[in-house]
Design a protein around this motif. Structure first.
Motif, PDB file in Angstrom:
ATOM      1  N   UNK A  90       6.314   9.580 -85.808  1.00  0.00           N
ATOM      2  CA  UNK A  90       7.232   9.227 -84.699  1.00  0.00           C
ATOM      3  C   UNK A  90       6.458   8.777 -83.464  1.00  0.00           C
ATOM      4  N   UNK A  91       5.378   9.486 -83.129  1.00  0.00           N
ATOM      5  CA  UNK A  91       4.573   9.112 -81.957  1.00  0.00           C
ATOM      6  C   UNK A  91       3.901   7.756 -82.170  1.00  0.00           C
ATOM      7  N   UNK A  92       3.476   7.486 -83.388  1.00  0.00           N
ATOM      8  CA  UNK A  92       2.835   6.196 -83.650  1.00  0.00           C
ATOM      9  C   UNK A  92       3.829   5.049 -83.467  1.00  0.00           C
TER      10      UNK A  92
ATOM     11  N   UNK B 193       5.832   0.490 -79.938  1.00  0.00           N
ATOM     12  CA  UNK B 193       6.848  -0.164 -79.097  1.00  0.00           C
ATOM     13  C   UNK B 193       6.395  -0.257 -77.649  1.00  0.00           C
ATOM     14  N   UNK B 194       5.701   0.788 -77.190  1.00  0.00           N
ATOM     15  CA  UNK B 194       5.247   0.767 -75.797  1.00  0.00           C
ATOM     16  C   UNK B 194       4.203  -0.317 -75.566  1.00  0.00           C
ATOM     17  N   UNK B 195       3.430  -0.609 -76.571  1.00  0.00           N
ATOM     18  CA  UNK B 195       2.452  -1.694 -76.456  1.00  0.00           C
ATOM     19  C   UNK B 195       3.170  -3.037 -76.271  1.00  0.00           C
ATOM     20  N   UNK B 196       4.263  -3.213 -76.977  1.00  0.00           N
ATOM     21  CA  UNK B 196       5.030  -4.458 -76.837  1.00  0.00           C
ATOM     22  C   UNK B 196       5.691  -4.549 -75.455  1.00  0.00           C
ATOM     23  N   UNK B 197       6.193  -3.406 -74.991  1.00  0.00           N
ATOM     24  CA  UNK B 197       6.871  -3.411 -73.695  1.00  0.00           C
ATOM     25  C   UNK B 197       5.907  -3.619 -72.542  1.00  0.00           C
TER      26      UNK B 197
ATOM     27  N   UNK C 111       5.690  -6.350 -69.476  1.00  0.00           N
ATOM     28  CA  UNK C 111       5.710  -5.744 -68.142  1.00  0.00           C
ATOM     29  C   UNK C 111       7.017  -5.023 -67.853  1.00  0.00           C
ATOM     30  N   UNK C 112       7.568  -4.363 -68.942  1.00  0.00           N
ATOM     31  CA  UNK C 112       8.771  -3.557 -68.717  1.00  0.00           C
ATOM     32  C   UNK C 112       8.410  -2.110 -68.365  1.00  0.00           C
ATOM     33  N   UNK C 113       7.227  -1.625 -68.820  1.00  0.00           N
ATOM     34  CA  UNK C 113       6.788  -0.262 -68.486  1.00  0.00           C
ATOM     35  C   UNK C 113       5.372  -0.327 -67.940  1.00  0.00           C
TER      36      UNK C 113
ATOM     37  N   UNK D  94       2.121   4.892 -68.873  1.00  0.00           N
ATOM     38  CA  UNK D  94       3.007   5.454 -69.890  1.00  0.00           C
ATOM     39  C   UNK D  94       2.457   5.215 -71.297  1.00  0.00           C
ATOM     40  N   UNK D  95       1.864   4.069 -71.497  1.00  0.00           N
ATOM     41  CA  UNK D  95       1.256   3.748 -72.793  1.00  0.00           C
ATOM     42  C   UNK D  95       0.064   4.659 -73.063  1.00  0.00           C
TER      43      UNK D  95
END
Length: 391
Positions: free
Chosen positions: A132-134, A139-143, A147-149, A153-154
């Motif tokens: 789940x964490x992976x 997804x966070x790498x894509x965001x 520049x959405x996050x 946070x990543x």
């Protein structure tokens, strides 16, 4: 009266004087006779001494060291459980021969198996959390690229992924530990050997200090013994020249077992003046048994073509060691010899050529140059009968 007394006294004196003169004259004649007898004895010749002789033998003589020995196993194992449990099954019998790795005892392993299942479930849960964490990290790498996050946070998700991976690794190690604990419930033979007395039964509670049984290796097997310190040089010299043969003799009539010298201790016992030695034997027929007492015979060398004579023929005195042999003119002749090795009633010696006639009986009456005569030659011959000498 006085005249008669004087006459009697004078008469007695005359008689005593005459008797003394007669006895003295007889003694002189006897003394002369004794002197003449001695002269006759001295004038005679000494008769030859009756002796027995043997001819020396030529043969190879092994130099053997002999000692009392005990049979000892190369290895013996006292089996103990590595966990507290109860015996579920005994798979062997007392006195049975087992192979290395053969199952001997099964313990109650229900608790260990439950712990294995628990560790597997824990590892599955950790693996699911890691997955789940992976996915969140991906997804966070894509965001963050859109520049959405924020980048922080990543980074937080990345550290959580690494922590979850370490947790999965710890779960795998815990599972292996439980599997090792479970393996202790199956007690297997660590080596091939013979099983001793079994001290437990199905249902017995066993702990770490409980002795289940013993396994003793019988093939190959050792014998251990001690030799005098003086033999150390011969042992080391023989070992340098190659394998040293050793025999083990058990009970009377039993066939001797053959082995090789395998161990010489690195120190001499200063109190006993001895050195500890071991020999290794093939024991497929189990003729040697641990704890058995045997006689060890170590052949350290072989004297080739040695001259062998009976030990009874050798004389030792302050002048040295020698034997008497029959020389020219049937006379006794001294021959100096040196003992090389003694065995039984015989001895291998140096100093003889091997073709002499060595005197064995009658030597106590001999002097160098004394005339001798063989006992067989002096015996009277009887017609119609023959005498056979025992060999």
């Amino acid at each position: 009266m006085k005249k008669k007394s004087i006459v009697i006294i004078v008469g007695l004196a005359v008689l005593i004087g005459a008797g003394a003169w007669y006895l003295g004259r007889g003694g002189q004649h006897a003394g002369a006779g004794e002197k003449n007898g001695k002269g006759d004895a001295k004038g005679g010749t000494q008769p030859p001494t009756i002796v027995n002789v043997v001819a020396p033998q030529r043969q190879d003589v092994p130099v053997v060291l002999q000692a009392n020995a005990s049979v000892t196993p190369v290895s013996t194992v006292d089996l103990h459980p590595q966990t507290t449990s109860t015996i579920r099954t005994v798979h062997i019998k007392e006195g049975q021969f087992v192979k290395a790795g053969e199952l001997m005892f099964s313990l109650d392993d229900r608790s260990e198996r439950a712990n294995i299942d628990k560790a597997r479930a824990q590892m599955a849960r950790d693996a699911a959390g890691l997955a789940d964490l992976e996915r969140q990290y991906k997804r966070s790498e894509e965001l963050v690229a859109q520049k959405f996050i924020a980048r922080s946070a990543v980074d937080t998700l990345k550290s959580q992924v690494e922590s979850a991976r370490a947790l999965v690794g710890a779960g795998q190690a815990a599972l292996k530990a439980e599997q090792v604990n479970a393996s202790h419930s199956a007690i297997r033979a660590p080596m091939a050997g013979r099983v001793g007395a079994i001290n437990v039964f199905p249902g017995s509670l066993v702990q770490l200090a409980t002795s289940l049984t013993t396994i003793t290796q019988l093939d190959p097997i050792n014998i251990a013994f001690s030799l005098p310190e003086a033999s150390l040089g011969d042992l080391l010299a023989a070992q340098k020249n190659g394998p040293v043969a050793v025999e083990a003799l058990g009970t009377a009539g039993a066939k001797a077992a053959s082995g090789k010298l395998s161990f010489i201790d690195n120190t001499v016992d200063p109190l006993a003046g001895s050195i500890k030695v071991k020999a290794l034997f093939d024991n497929k027929g189990t003729s040697l048994w641990p704890g058995q007492y045997v006689t060890a015979r170590v052949t350290v060398q072989t004297i080739r073509n040695a001259v062998v004579i009976p030990q009874s023929a050798i004389i030792s005195n302050s002048h040295g060691t020698f034997v008497y042999v029959i020389g020219a003119g049937q006379s006794a002749q001294q021959m100096p010899v040196a003992r090389l090795h003694t065995f039984g009633l015989n001895a291998a010696v140096s100093g003889l050529n091997g073709d002499e006639k060595v005197i064995t009986e009658g030597k106590q009456n001999l002097r160098p140059g004394a005339r001798v005569k063989l006992a067989d030659a002096s015996a009277p011959k009887r017609e119609g009968k023959s005498t056979v000498a025992a060999q």
